[in-house]
Enzyme design. Structure first.
Site, PDB file in Angstrom:
ATOM      1  N   LYS A   1       6.902   6.809  -3.769  1.00 32.41           N
ATOM      2  CA  LYS A   1       6.569   5.827  -2.744  1.00 32.41           C
ATOM      3  C   LYS A   1       7.723   4.837  -2.565  1.00 32.41           C
ATOM      4  CE  LYS A   1       2.811   2.598  -1.586  1.00 32.41           C
ATOM      5  NZ  LYS A   1       1.495   2.069  -2.038  1.00 32.41           N
TER       6      LYS A   1
ATOM      7  N   SER B   1      -1.772   2.467   1.443  1.00 33.83           N
ATOM      8  CA  SER B   1      -0.377   2.436   1.859  1.00 33.83           C
ATOM      9  C   SER B   1       0.468   3.576   1.278  1.00 33.83           C
ATOM     10  CB  SER B   1       0.267   1.103   1.456  1.00 33.83           C
ATOM     11  OG  SER B   1       0.257   0.913   0.061  1.00 33.83           O
TER      12      SER B   1
ATOM     13  N   SER C   1      -4.752   1.643  -2.164  1.00 32.28           N
ATOM     14  CA  SER C   1      -3.624   2.337  -1.548  1.00 32.28           C
ATOM     15  C   SER C   1      -3.310   3.702  -2.123  1.00 32.28           C
ATOM     16  CB  SER C   1      -2.370   1.467  -1.620  1.00 32.28           C
ATOM     17  OG  SER C   1      -2.493   0.359  -0.766  1.00 32.28           O
TER      18      SER C   1
END
Length: 458
Positions: free
Chosen positions: A78, A152, A176
């Protein structure tokens, strides 16, 4: 010729350790998959083609190859975690394009275990929202390219669901990991506080954000969790009889759970009951103020992360979110509400080992330019579909998203498992039972013709 795309991390690592395939061959196949599909999926902000192949060759030459738990396994990271030699943009035009001097500790642990970082994945700006889009791209759900992958950690989830990597690293401050995992048919583990090194942004959203794995199987999730936590592959008994409460109630007032997600939770509860667990309906004592507390923590975390960035280079929704949060930073930092919530919920988890809920309230929104839309519209869209996750960041307790069943369009549905502190292996054991009792398709049937509506197994 054997294809390694679509194989699990455990299968790949075993083959590399036994020298049935080289790390370069495995990584090259996955890079080709990324090149074929990512123009439509939008999982990656940066693909490390040459660097990944060189690092794969380095893994092949390691003296400890036969002992590496993730030998030659391609992973995605990420884009809010440092990868040596790469910039960390956090989904924003306001962050510096400066290469990191060293890996984040979680990335370093993955590399020490033999994994190869093939790229950094897309996130919404500052990882604020439950949809992933912005100046660096839009991450779409490989099961339905018209829908968001979630957020996210949306790019990480999309990469795994599309078979571009077998596992990925993400993090979870208000859901997320669990939100995109539920959208994309993956297993995700949000660990309890302090189990896996955090170090996310400016203070981990006051200690609520945790790093964790995204995987297609419980075995892979457990394998990666052990590497990230530094604990190896310890696991709880999969046959122990557990006290499981199941609840369909949204923790946030005014938000209801749609029928497909409620039905999935009921079916999972019935399956676990038939498997011998003590399963009964029970409602956690969510307080009326949970919604306002969640909003205060959500916005205050963004206010801290946005501090020092040029507001003119931030999207309007991010600027407003941070502005709202500045007035809450002091009260949020005290931790009073979080402590109160833990005290309210502790008796419930003294009576139950695991809580089973729907993972989402409804399917993810349509993919699009949410970063160009108003702040309130984003907040309402996020809250309407993902109300189930925030309490467990506020308490700091472990929670998982587990694929279970399908939505009417054939995309995956999911349930959430929650436990008391230190129960990550117990949750993985229950998830493993659900997986064995009702298997699901590991990756979306994406090909050159695009996404299909084929249903997952089971």
């Amino acid at each position: 010729m054997t294809s390694w795309v679509g194989r699990t991390a455990a299968e790949i690592a075993a083959a590399v350790r036994e020298k049935r395939v080289t790390p370069r061959e495995v990584v090259a196949e996955h890079l080709a998959r990324i090149e074929e599909l990512d123009g439509r999926v939008g999982a990656f902000r940066r693909v490390r083609t040459e660097a990944a192949l060189a690092e794969a060759d380095e893994v092949a030459e390691r003296d400890d190859l036969a002992d590496l738990p993730l030998a030659g396994v391609p992973v995605a990271v990420k884009d809010n975690l440092a990868v040596r030699g790469e910039s960390t943009r956090n989904g924003s035009a306001a962050t510096p394009d400066t290469p990191a001097e060293r890996d984040h500790l979680t990335v370093a642990r993955l590399r020490a275990a033999g994994a190869v970082v093939v790229g950094l994945t897309n996130v919404p700006e500052l990882c604020v929202f439950g949809t992933t889009e912005g100046v660096h791209g839009t991450a779409r759900n490989p099961w339905d390219l018209t829908r968001t992958a979630g957020g996210s950690s949306g790019g990480s989830a999309a990469a795994v669901a599309a078979g571009m990597v077998p596992v990925a690293l993400g993090n979870d401050g208000m859901g997320s990991l669990r939100i995109p995992a539920a959208n994309c048919g993956l297993v995700a583990v949000k660990p309890g506080h302090g189990v896996i090194p955090a170090g996310i942004g400016n203070g981990d959203w006051f200690g609520m954000s945790e790093n964790g794995p995204l995987a297609t199987t419980v075995e892979d999730a457990r394998l990666m969790f052990g590497v990230l936590a530094g604990t190896g592959e310890d696991q709880a008994s999969g046959t122990a009889r557990r006290r499981i409460a199941f609840s369909l109630r949204s923790p946030l007032l005014g938000v209801t759970v749609s029928r497909p997600y409620a039905d999935a939770a009921r079916a999972a509860a019935a399956l676990l009951s038939r498997a011998g667990h003590d399963v009964r309906p029970d409602e956690p004592p969510y307080p009326w103020w949970l919604g306002t507390t969640s909003l205060a923590h959500w916005t205050a975390g963004t206010a801290v992360d946005a501090d020092g960035l040029d507001p003119r280079r931030l999207a309007r929704r991010t600027r407003v979110h941070a502005a709202v949060g500045r007035r809450f930073v002091g009260s949020v930092r005290s931790g009073d509400r979080r402590g109160q919530l833990r005290r309210l919920l502790e008796p419930f988890f003294a009576a139950h080992d695991v809580l089973l809920t729907p993972a989402l309230a409804r399917r993810g929104p349509v993919a699009g330019s949410w970063h160009e839309r108003g702040w309130l519209r984003n907040v309402l869209a996020n809250t309407a579909y993902s109300p189930m996750t925030p309490p467990w960041n506020l308490t700091g307790w472990p929670a998982m998203s587990v694929p279970f069943g399908t939505l009417p369009n054939g995309a995956p549905c999911a349930v959430q498992l929650v436990g008391r502190p230190g129960s990550e292996q117990e949750l993985l054991a229950v998830a493993g039972q659900l997986e064995s009792l009702r298997p699901w398709r590991r990756t979306a049937p994406l090909g050159r013709g695009g996404a299909t509506r084929s249903e997952p197994a089971g």
